[in-house]
Design a protein around this motif. Sequence first.
Motif, PDB file in Angstrom:
ATOM      1  N   LEU A 177      40.607  47.885  67.172  1.00  0.00           N
ATOM      2  CA  LEU A 177      39.990  46.857  66.334  1.00  0.00           C
ATOM      3  C   LEU A 177      41.038  45.921  65.775  1.00  0.00           C
ATOM      4  CD1 LEU A 177      37.685  49.271  64.287  1.00  0.00           C
ATOM      5  CD2 LEU A 177      37.074  47.975  66.365  1.00  0.00           C
ATOM      6  N   TYR A 178      40.774  44.621  65.869  1.00  0.00           N
ATOM      7  CA  TYR A 178      41.546  43.644  65.103  1.00  0.00           C
ATOM      8  C   TYR A 178      40.748  43.408  63.827  1.00  0.00           C
ATOM      9  CZ  TYR A 178      45.317  42.025  68.197  1.00  0.00           C
ATOM     10  OH  TYR A 178      46.466  41.908  68.934  1.00  0.00           O
ATOM     11  N   ILE A 179      41.401  43.651  62.705  1.00  0.00           N
ATOM     12  CA  ILE A 179      40.752  43.579  61.399  1.00  0.00           C
ATOM     13  C   ILE A 179      41.467  42.538  60.550  1.00  0.00           C
ATOM     14  CG2 ILE A 179      40.211  44.873  59.296  1.00  0.00           C
ATOM     15  CD1 ILE A 179      40.420  47.449  61.101  1.00  0.00           C
ATOM     16  N   THR A 180      40.704  41.624  59.987  1.00  0.00           N
ATOM     17  CA  THR A 180      41.242  40.645  59.044  1.00  0.00           C
ATOM     18  C   THR A 180      40.541  40.836  57.714  1.00  0.00           C
ATOM     19  OG1 THR A 180      41.653  39.045  60.825  1.00  0.00           O
ATOM     20  CG2 THR A 180      41.618  38.186  58.574  1.00  0.00           C
ATOM     21  N   GLN A 181      41.323  40.987  56.655  1.00  0.00           N
ATOM     22  CA  GLN A 181      40.812  41.023  55.282  1.00  0.00           C
ATOM     23  C   GLN A 181      41.311  39.753  54.595  1.00  0.00           C
ATOM     24  OE1 GLN A 181      42.736  44.481  53.597  1.00  0.00           O
ATOM     25  NE2 GLN A 181      41.117  45.871  54.234  1.00  0.00           N
ATOM     26  N   ASP A 182      40.402  38.896  54.142  1.00  0.00           N
ATOM     27  CA  ASP A 182      40.781  37.706  53.384  1.00  0.00           C
ATOM     28  C   ASP A 182      40.324  37.869  51.940  1.00  0.00           C
ATOM     29  OD1 ASP A 182      42.144  36.218  55.312  1.00  0.00           O
ATOM     30  OD2 ASP A 182      40.300  35.379  56.121  1.00  0.00           O
ATOM     31  N   PHE A 183      41.223  37.583  51.007  1.00  0.00           N
ATOM     32  CA  PHE A 183      40.975  37.737  49.579  1.00  0.00           C
ATOM     33  C   PHE A 183      41.122  36.394  48.881  1.00  0.00           C
ATOM     34  CE2 PHE A 183      43.081  41.485  51.250  1.00  0.00           C
ATOM     35  CZ  PHE A 183      42.422  42.560  50.684  1.00  0.00           C
ATOM     36  N   VAL A 184      40.289  36.131  47.891  1.00  0.00           N
ATOM     37  CA  VAL A 184      40.522  34.981  47.010  1.00  0.00           C
ATOM     38  C   VAL A 184      40.273  35.391  45.568  1.00  0.00           C
ATOM     39  CG1 VAL A 184      39.958  33.173  48.691  1.00  0.00           C
ATOM     40  CG2 VAL A 184      38.170  34.030  47.180  1.00  0.00           C
ATOM     41  N   GLU A 185      40.967  34.704  44.708  1.00  0.00           N
ATOM     42  CA  GLU A 185      40.649  34.710  43.278  1.00  0.00           C
ATOM     43  C   GLU A 185      39.897  33.402  43.068  1.00  0.00           C
ATOM     44  OE1 GLU A 185      42.833  34.136  38.940  1.00  0.00           O
ATOM     45  OE2 GLU A 185      44.024  34.118  40.782  1.00  0.00           O
ATOM     46  N   THR A 186      38.628  33.499  42.679  1.00  0.00           N
ATOM     47  CA  THR A 186      37.856  32.267  42.503  1.00  0.00           C
ATOM     48  C   THR A 186      38.199  31.642  41.150  1.00  0.00           C
ATOM     49  OG1 THR A 186      36.002  33.537  41.615  1.00  0.00           O
ATOM     50  CG2 THR A 186      35.932  32.990  43.953  1.00  0.00           C
ATOM     51  N   PRO A 187      38.186  30.319  41.088  1.00  0.00           N
ATOM     52  CA  PRO A 187      38.447  29.657  39.804  1.00  0.00           C
ATOM     53  C   PRO A 187      37.261  29.838  38.872  1.00  0.00           C
ATOM     54  CG  PRO A 187      37.953  28.045  41.503  1.00  0.00           C
ATOM     55  CD  PRO A 187      37.982  29.378  42.189  1.00  0.00           C
ATOM     56  N   PRO A 188      37.507  29.767  37.563  1.00  0.00           N
ATOM     57  CA  PRO A 188      36.387  29.871  36.626  1.00  0.00           C
ATOM     58  C   PRO A 188      35.415  28.701  36.829  1.00  0.00           C
ATOM     59  CG  PRO A 188      38.487  29.702  35.453  1.00  0.00           C
ATOM     60  CD  PRO A 188      38.772  29.563  36.918  1.00  0.00           C
ATOM     61  N   SER A 189      34.144  28.957  36.602  1.00  0.00           N
ATOM     62  CA  SER A 189      33.148  27.882  36.694  1.00  0.00           C
ATOM     63  C   SER A 189      33.320  26.982  35.472  1.00  0.00           C
ATOM     64  CB  SER A 189      31.739  28.453  36.742  1.00  0.00           C
ATOM     65  OG  SER A 189      31.436  29.093  35.524  1.00  0.00           O
ATOM     66  N   PRO A 190      32.794  25.746  35.522  1.00  0.00           N
ATOM     67  CA  PRO A 190      32.941  24.828  34.388  1.00  0.00           C
ATOM     68  C   PRO A 190      32.408  25.403  33.071  1.00  0.00           C
ATOM     69  CG  PRO A 190      32.102  23.670  36.306  1.00  0.00           C
ATOM     70  CD  PRO A 190      32.140  25.135  36.653  1.00  0.00           C
ATOM     71  N   SER A 191      31.453  26.339  33.141  1.00  0.00           N
ATOM     72  CA  SER A 191      30.906  26.916  31.917  1.00  0.00           C
ATOM     73  C   SER A 191      31.786  28.011  31.347  1.00  0.00           C
ATOM     74  CB  SER A 191      29.503  27.488  32.179  1.00  0.00           C
ATOM     75  OG  SER A 191      29.592  28.518  33.148  1.00  0.00           O
ATOM     76  N   GLY A 192      32.886  28.341  32.066  1.00  0.00           N
ATOM     77  CA  GLY A 192      33.833  29.315  31.553  1.00  0.00           C
ATOM     78  C   GLY A 192      33.742  30.686  32.209  1.00  0.00           C
ATOM     79  N   GLY A 193      32.652  30.993  32.908  1.00  0.00           N
ATOM     80  CA  GLY A 193      32.527  32.272  33.594  1.00  0.00           C
ATOM     81  C   GLY A 193      33.078  32.154  34.996  1.00  0.00           C
ATOM     82  N   SER A 194      33.045  33.233  35.748  1.00  0.00           N
ATOM     83  CA  SER A 194      33.483  33.159  37.135  1.00  0.00           C
ATOM     84  C   SER A 194      32.366  32.564  37.970  1.00  0.00           C
ATOM     85  CB  SER A 194      33.878  34.548  37.640  1.00  0.00           C
ATOM     86  OG  SER A 194      32.765  35.389  37.632  1.00  0.00           O
ATOM     87  N   SER A 195      32.725  31.999  39.098  1.00  0.00           N
ATOM     88  CA  SER A 195      31.712  31.340  39.926  1.00  0.00           C
ATOM     89  C   SER A 195      30.763  32.375  40.521  1.00  0.00           C
ATOM     90  CB  SER A 195      32.374  30.497  41.006  1.00  0.00           C
ATOM     91  OG  SER A 195      33.217  31.288  41.789  1.00  0.00           O
ATOM     92  N   ALA A 196      29.500  32.024  40.601  1.00  0.00           N
ATOM     93  CA  ALA A 196      28.467  32.948  41.094  1.00  0.00           C
ATOM     94  C   ALA A 196      28.414  32.917  42.600  1.00  0.00           C
ATOM     95  CB  ALA A 196      27.122  32.573  40.504  1.00  0.00           C
ATOM     96  N   ARG A 197      27.985  34.010  43.204  1.00  0.00           N
ATOM     97  CA  ARG A 197      27.806  34.104  44.642  1.00  0.00           C
ATOM     98  C   ARG A 197      26.348  34.329  44.918  1.00  0.00           C
ATOM     99  NH1 ARG A 197      31.425  31.670  46.110  1.00  0.00           N
ATOM    100  NH2 ARG A 197      33.527  32.374  46.199  1.00  0.00           N
TER     101      ARG A 197
END
Length: 197
Positions: A177-197
């Motif tokens: 298997l070729y496995i790729t794990q991609d990670f991000v730290e999402t920026p805070p949403s304009p309302s101050g919380g983390s961005s919703a998914r």
Amino acid sequence: MKTISHCRWAVVFAALFWAAITVCAGPGQTQTSTMPGAATPRLTASLLAELEKQMFDLVNRDRQDPAYSAETHGQAQPLKWNEKLAAVARAHSRDMVEKGYFDHTDPQGTTFFARIIAAGIPWRSMAENIADNPTVRGAEASFMREPPFKPNHRANILNVKATDIGIGIVQRLNGDLYITQDFVETPPSPSGGSSAR
């Protein structure tokens, strides 16, 4: 059996924040080949999706494991599955299989940093792990056997700032298997919380 090992560390400045990017195709990962003429069973798309889910669970288990609390200080939250990020990871795993390379940068010079930006994924920092292994459990165990407190796969998995992950798994002709794990730290949403998914 050939061991693949290379690591790069880069710090990227963007706007008013920085993204520390660790990219590793690390020690302890091996390539194996099957006997000539032996037929390798092909995994269906649904089985590959199940393996991605399995690895997602393994990553979050490792982030919550008290054995790694010296590195996470108990602050690593479970990562959220990000389907857009998974699509980027799948495309990279597929590209490596189809073009016969194993690297974070494709033959045209496109980096994972560029791939994630091109997909329009919001980010504050990002990282990528790649593995060539017969199983997802073997790949994850290999990542986590790396030395603590170093810029490597293990650090990417345990990074307390990471919020989202996408995993892409593609089977090679030899069955590995070729496995790729991609990670991000999402920026805070304009309302101050983390961005919703």
